[in-house]
Design a protein around this motif. Structure first.
Motif, short mmCIF file in Angstrom:
data_model
loop_
_atom_site.label_atom_id
_atom_site.label_comp_id
_atom_site.label_asym_id
_atom_site.label_seq_id
_atom_site.Cartn_x
_atom_site.Cartn_y
_atom_site.Cartn_z
N LEU A 7 26.28 52.31 31.65
CA LEU A 7 26.63 50.91 31.95
C LEU A 7 25.63 50.31 32.93
O LEU A 7 25.08 49.22 32.69
N ASP A 8 25.40 51.00 34.04
CA ASP A 8 24.53 50.46 35.09
C ASP A 8 23.08 50.30 34.62
O ASP A 8 22.35 49.44 35.12
N SER A 9 22.67 51.11 33.67
CA SER A 9 21.27 51.05 33.20
C SER A 9 21.05 49.94 32.18
O SER A 9 19.92 49.55 31.92
N LYS A 10 22.15 49.42 31.59
CA LYS A 10 22.01 48.48 30.49
C LYS A 10 22.49 47.06 30.77
O LYS A 10 22.17 46.14 30.02
N VAL A 11 23.25 46.87 31.84
CA VAL A 11 23.71 45.51 32.14
C VAL A 11 23.85 45.34 33.65
O VAL A 11 24.28 46.27 34.35
N ARG A 12 23.47 44.16 34.14
CA ARG A 12 23.58 43.83 35.56
C ARG A 12 24.06 42.40 35.69
O ARG A 12 23.94 41.59 34.77
N LEU A 13 24.62 42.08 36.86
CA LEU A 13 24.96 40.69 37.15
C LEU A 13 23.69 39.89 37.36
O LEU A 13 22.60 40.44 37.51
N GLN A 14 23.84 38.57 37.41
CA GLN A 14 22.67 37.71 37.59
C GLN A 14 21.94 38.00 38.90
O GLN A 14 20.73 37.82 39.00
N ASN A 15 22.68 38.46 39.91
CA ASN A 15 22.04 38.76 41.20
C ASN A 15 21.43 40.16 41.24
O ASN A 15 20.93 40.59 42.28
N GLY A 16 21.51 40.89 40.12
CA GLY A 16 20.90 42.21 40.05
C GLY A 16 21.82 43.36 40.39
O GLY A 16 21.44 44.53 40.23
N ASN A 17 23.02 43.06 40.88
CA ASN A 17 23.96 44.11 41.23
C ASN A 17 24.65 44.67 39.98
O ASN A 17 24.73 44.00 38.95
N PRO A 18 25.17 45.92 40.08
CA PRO A 18 25.94 46.46 38.96
C PRO A 18 27.19 45.61 38.71
O PRO A 18 27.72 44.98 39.63
N VAL A 19 27.64 45.58 37.46
CA VAL A 19 28.88 44.85 37.18
C VAL A 19 30.05 45.62 37.80
O VAL A 19 30.03 46.85 37.84
N PRO A 20 31.06 44.92 38.34
CA PRO A 20 32.22 45.61 38.90
C PRO A 20 32.88 46.49 37.84
O PRO A 20 33.12 46.04 36.71
N GLU A 30 39.55 39.74 40.26
CA GLU A 30 39.28 39.33 41.64
C GLU A 30 37.86 39.72 42.06
O GLU A 30 37.14 38.95 42.70
N ASN A 31 37.46 40.91 41.67
CA ASN A 31 36.12 41.39 42.03
C ASN A 31 35.03 40.68 41.24
O ASN A 31 33.93 40.47 41.76
N ILE A 32 35.32 40.32 39.99
CA ILE A 32 34.35 39.54 39.22
C ILE A 32 34.12 38.19 39.88
O ILE A 32 32.99 37.73 40.05
N LEU A 33 35.20 37.54 40.27
CA LEU A 33 35.10 36.24 40.94
C LEU A 33 34.31 36.35 42.23
O LEU A 33 33.45 35.51 42.53
N ASN A 34 34.57 37.39 43.01
CA ASN A 34 33.87 37.58 44.27
C ASN A 34 32.40 37.93 44.05
O ASN A 34 31.51 37.46 44.77
N ALA A 35 32.14 38.76 43.02
CA ALA A 35 30.77 39.22 42.76
C ALA A 35 29.90 38.09 42.23
O ALA A 35 28.73 37.96 42.59
N GLU A 36 30.49 37.26 41.37
CA GLU A 36 29.72 36.18 40.76
C GLU A 36 29.49 35.03 41.75
O GLU A 36 28.44 34.43 41.79
N GLY A 37 30.52 34.73 42.56
CA GLY A 37 30.39 33.72 43.60
C GLY A 37 29.87 32.38 43.07
O GLY A 37 30.39 31.82 42.13
N ASP A 38 28.81 31.89 43.67
CA ASP A 38 28.26 30.58 43.32
C ASP A 38 27.57 30.57 41.95
O ASP A 38 27.23 29.52 41.43
N ASP A 39 27.36 31.77 41.38
CA ASP A 39 26.69 31.83 40.08
C ASP A 39 27.65 31.58 38.91
O ASP A 39 27.22 31.53 37.76
N LEU A 40 28.95 31.45 39.21
CA LEU A 40 29.92 31.23 38.14
C LEU A 40 29.67 29.90 37.44
O LEU A 40 29.54 28.86 38.08
N ALA A 41 29.62 29.95 36.13
CA ALA A 41 29.46 28.73 35.33
C ALA A 41 30.72 28.51 34.51
O ALA A 41 31.26 29.46 33.95
#
Length: 212
Positions: free
Chosen positions: A108-121, A175-186
């Motif tokens: 998972l961590d090797s194939k997808v990341r959030l827009q900020n580069g962090n691993p997905v929750p 909850e963690n997706i919302l916190n992780a995405e933060g201002d990047d949420l569209a």
């Protein structure tokens, strides 16, 4: 002044070895049903859960059921694309499925990341907790440390059969997706569900029962 309605679409992966109960968890969460007789998922399947998260916020969770027999193959990179969260599932009655968890997490961590580069929750689900925990009785008490070392945000003992901790685990992940995405949420495009379903059906012949 009336608040403007916010809508989000989150793609969430449900991955893990064959037969750990991924489809059962999704069916319980989305449709509140359980059956002992689900056929093995071939390729990828998905279901939609609509959450009235807050008074002015609607979240659509697209839960992607990735077949266990894919086993970290090249196709998983396509399936993982644009995911913002994940459940990794193992069967508490089969120690081998727990041993595979770290491989799924690394994949998972090797194939997808959030827009900020962090691993997905990612949340670890110890599924079928209504059954005997053969070979895992000494492992579960150490799960907090295991999750910390392997980058999971939380873990839950779950049972799709008895509806144990399914809703709670999903709420923590959102909850963690919302916190992780933060201002990047569209905000979600209202048409995106339909277009993705059509695209998946047209381009992925191995998808089983894509529309639910």
């Amino acid at each position: 002044m009336e608040k403007k309605q916010k809508e989000y679409l989150f793609k969430v992966l449900v991955i893990g070895d064959l037969g750990v109960g991924k489809t059962s968890i999704i069916k319980r969460y989305v449709h509140q049903i359980f059956s002992q007789h689900y056929r093995a998922t071939i390729g990828v399947d998905f279901a939609l859960k609509v959450l009235h998260w807050e008074e002015d916020t609607i979240i659509r969770l697209q839960l992607w059921d990735i077949a266990g027999q894919e086993r970290f193959g090249n196709m998983t990179r396509v399936y993982y694309r644009e995911a913002v969260g994940a459940f990794i599932v193992f069967d508490v009655s089969r120690a081998s499925t727990f041993e595979a968890v770290s491989k799924w997490k690394n994949d998972l961590d090797s194939k997808v990341r959030l827009q900020n580069g962090n691993p997905v929750p990612a949340i670890l689900l110890a599924n079928k907790c209504d059954q005997t925990k053969e070979g895992l009785s000494n492992t579960l008490p150490k799960m907090d440390q295991y999750c910390k070392e392997n980058g999971f945000i939380a873990w839950f003992e779950t049972s799709a059969k008895d509806n144990i901790h399914i809703e709670e685990s999903a709420r923590v992940l959102v909850e963690n997706i919302l916190n992780a995405e933060g201002d990047d949420l569209a905000p979600a495009d209202p048409d995106i569900i339909t277009s993705q379903q059509l695209s998946l059906q047209n381009n992925n012949a191995s998808c089983s029962a894509c529309t639910k």
